[in-house]
Design a protein around this motif. Structure first.
Motif, mmCIF file in Angstrom:
data_model
loop_
_atom_site.group_PDB
_atom_site.id
_atom_site.type_symbol
_atom_site.label_atom_id
_atom_site.label_comp_id
_atom_site.label_asym_id
_atom_site.label_seq_id
_atom_site.Cartn_x
_atom_site.Cartn_y
_atom_site.Cartn_z
ATOM 1 N N ASP A 133 -1.698 -10.087 -1.170
ATOM 2 C CA ASP A 133 -2.452 -9.221 -0.267
ATOM 3 C C ASP A 133 -1.574 -8.557 0.797
ATOM 4 O O ASP A 133 -2.087 -7.909 1.714
ATOM 5 C CB ASP A 133 -3.554 -10.032 0.421
ATOM 6 C CG ASP A 133 -4.563 -10.586 -0.562
ATOM 7 O OD1 ASP A 133 -4.871 -9.885 -1.546
ATOM 8 O OD2 ASP A 133 -5.028 -11.730 -0.358
ATOM 9 N N ASP A 134 -0.256 -8.724 0.677
ATOM 10 C CA ASP A 134 0.670 -8.161 1.662
ATOM 11 C C ASP A 134 1.183 -6.794 1.220
ATOM 12 O O ASP A 134 1.107 -6.427 0.044
ATOM 13 C CB ASP A 134 1.867 -9.100 1.861
ATOM 14 C CG ASP A 134 1.472 -10.431 2.463
ATOM 15 O OD1 ASP A 134 0.592 -10.438 3.349
ATOM 16 O OD2 ASP A 134 2.030 -11.467 2.043
ATOM 17 N N ILE A 135 1.725 -6.043 2.180
ATOM 18 C CA ILE A 135 2.350 -4.753 1.884
ATOM 19 C C ILE A 135 3.776 -5.017 1.398
ATOM 20 O O ILE A 135 4.575 -5.627 2.111
ATOM 21 C CB ILE A 135 2.373 -3.857 3.130
ATOM 22 C CG1 ILE A 135 0.952 -3.530 3.573
ATOM 23 C CG2 ILE A 135 3.154 -2.575 2.861
ATOM 24 C CD1 ILE A 135 0.874 -2.835 4.911
ATOM 25 N N PRO A 136 4.128 -4.586 0.177
ATOM 26 C CA PRO A 136 5.495 -4.817 -0.312
ATOM 27 C C PRO A 136 6.483 -3.847 0.343
ATOM 28 O O PRO A 136 6.232 -2.647 0.405
ATOM 29 C CB PRO A 136 5.377 -4.558 -1.814
ATOM 30 C CG PRO A 136 4.208 -3.631 -1.958
ATOM 31 C CD PRO A 136 3.279 -3.929 -0.832
ATOM 32 N N TYR A 137 7.602 -4.397 0.835
ATOM 33 C CA TYR A 137 8.623 -3.563 1.482
ATOM 34 C C TYR A 137 9.903 -3.488 0.660
ATOM 35 O O TYR A 137 10.294 -2.415 0.211
ATOM 36 C CB TYR A 137 8.949 -4.116 2.878
ATOM 37 C CG TYR A 137 7.956 -3.726 3.940
ATOM 38 C CD1 TYR A 137 8.208 -2.661 4.798
ATOM 39 C CD2 TYR A 137 6.759 -4.411 4.096
ATOM 40 C CE1 TYR A 137 7.302 -2.292 5.779
ATOM 41 C CE2 TYR A 137 5.848 -4.056 5.070
ATOM 42 C CZ TYR A 137 6.121 -2.991 5.906
ATOM 43 O OH TYR A 137 5.220 -2.629 6.867
#
Length: 383
Positions: free
Chosen positions: A308-312
């Motif tokens: 559920d995180d934003i991939p960087y």
């Protein structure tokens, strides 16, 4: 014949490709899962301070590509900006990248450039002839003292593993300068958009043939019915992660406000491993032509990216590359979809490279309409 193309993602890739196709007379629909355009380049004015905030961390534009520079300046005024990064290490503040001032300050010397080269070589581990890991690369070129102070702790925090487990390619160009130049980048064109990246991307998307809809996640099935799809989301996400998830690092931001000037620079790294964050960014310093009494700052924390995180940052180690190759094979079997950008090709890309690849991709697609050749799944090999 007019085509109707879908851009999945309203970041740089989707905007630049979409604009080119729209100007060529084609219909373009842009859909984005988030509530704003710009992807991770999104900027917005802070209501309380008036500071232009880089919501997903700072983005500094730098390039040697004259066409790309002219392109972005066609949609926004870029003002001069030099990225001068500082680092706090072992109770002192130094300039990055490591330069002659850093070397002299750290070692208590007054060395001239030629003397500093000889001095640093005496510190280096010359027994390492073919560095294979990040740690070996650093030890070979700067020696243990500078490695411990500026590279080791920061890298452990940023990547969540020992530098001895990372490939030497991550440190492919060791940032050491034997002069007093503390400009972090060395590119010919450097600057910041006067009104932020979101204003620029908004102008790119402002065309009669482009329709933008936000807060709209797009699945593979929902993308059917368009003549061609340009997909800038995660490549594994297009396939529902059916082979597993590619690894990323993500960032957490801890905001705090300050009256006045908190740190006197835009970016302060923290090289000591016992400091949990990698850096503090003070966003009003990214627009030095503006003046604000209040200040908006973010502490950055790096960690493994969850579902559920934003991939960087794509990890791209052996296991990830193996999985990527499987997804690339699946992608190449798809019809009428091209994977673009950082997530679509699972590569770390600077903004100028993203725009360059988008321009090339758009031209390639228009050329295929003339020749009748199929549009490939990738215009740049992700492997």
């Amino acid at each position: 014949m007019t085509k109707h193309c879908l851009m999945v993602g309203a970041g740089l890739s989707g905007a630049v490709i979409g604009r080119m196709l729209a100007e060529a007379g084609h219909r373009v629909t842009v859909l984005d899962a988030r509530g704003h355009i710009g992807g991770n380049c999104h900027t917005e004015r802070d209501a309380d301070t008036g500071v232009m905030v880089h919501v997903y961390g700072p983005h500094i534009f730098h390039t040697d590509d004259a066409e790309v520079w002219d392109y972005v300046n066609g949609f926004e005024t870029f003002l001069p900006y030099k990225n001068r990064v500082k680092t706090t290490s072992q109770g002192a503040v130094y300039s990055l990248p490591v330069n002659l001032h850093t070397i002299n300050q750290f070692f208590g010397q007054t060395l001239r450039p030629d003397e500093a080269r000889v001095f640093l070589e005496s510190k280096a581990d010359t027994s390492i002839s073919d560095p294979q890991t990040f740690e070996e690369q650093a030890l070979r070129f700067v020696g243990p003292e500078l490695y411990e102070a500026f590279f080791k702790g920061y890298t452990i925090k940023q990547w969540g593993c020992s530098p001895s487990d990372l490939p030497a390619s991550i440190l492919k160009r060791l940032p050491v300068r034997f002069n007093y130049d503390d400009n972090y980048f060395f590119h010919k064109f450097q600057g910041m958009p006067e009104n932020g990246y979101s204003a620029m991307i908004g102008r790119i998307l402002d065309h009669a043939n482009i329709t933008v809809t936000l807060n709209t996640p797009v699945s593979r099935d929902q993308a059917a019915g368009y003549d061609h799809v340009f997909y800038s989301g995660p490549i594994d996400g297009w396939f529902g992660f059916d082979l597993g998830r590619l690894g990323y690092r993500t960032l957490d931001f801890e905001r705090f406000d300050y009256r006045g000037d908190y740190q006197g620079c835009a970016v302060m790294n923290y090289g000591d491993v016992d400091v949990p964050y990698t850096r503090i960014t003070e966003h009003k310093h990214f627009a030095p032509w503006e003046s604000h009494e209040g200040s908006v700052l973010y502490k950055e924390f790096s960690r493994a990216c969850g579902p559920d995180d934003i991939p960087y940052y794509p990890i791209r180690q052996v296991a990830e590359k193996t999985l990527l190759a499987e997804y690339v094979a699946k992608a190449e079997a798809e019809a009428n979809v091209t994977f673009v950008g950082r997530l679509g090709t699972y590569r770390y890309l600077d903004m100028d490279v993203t725009i360059r690849e988008a321009l090339d991709c758009g031209r390639r697609y228009l050329a295929t309409l003339e020749t009748g050749e199929p549009m490939p799944a990738f215009t740049v090999n992700p492997l």
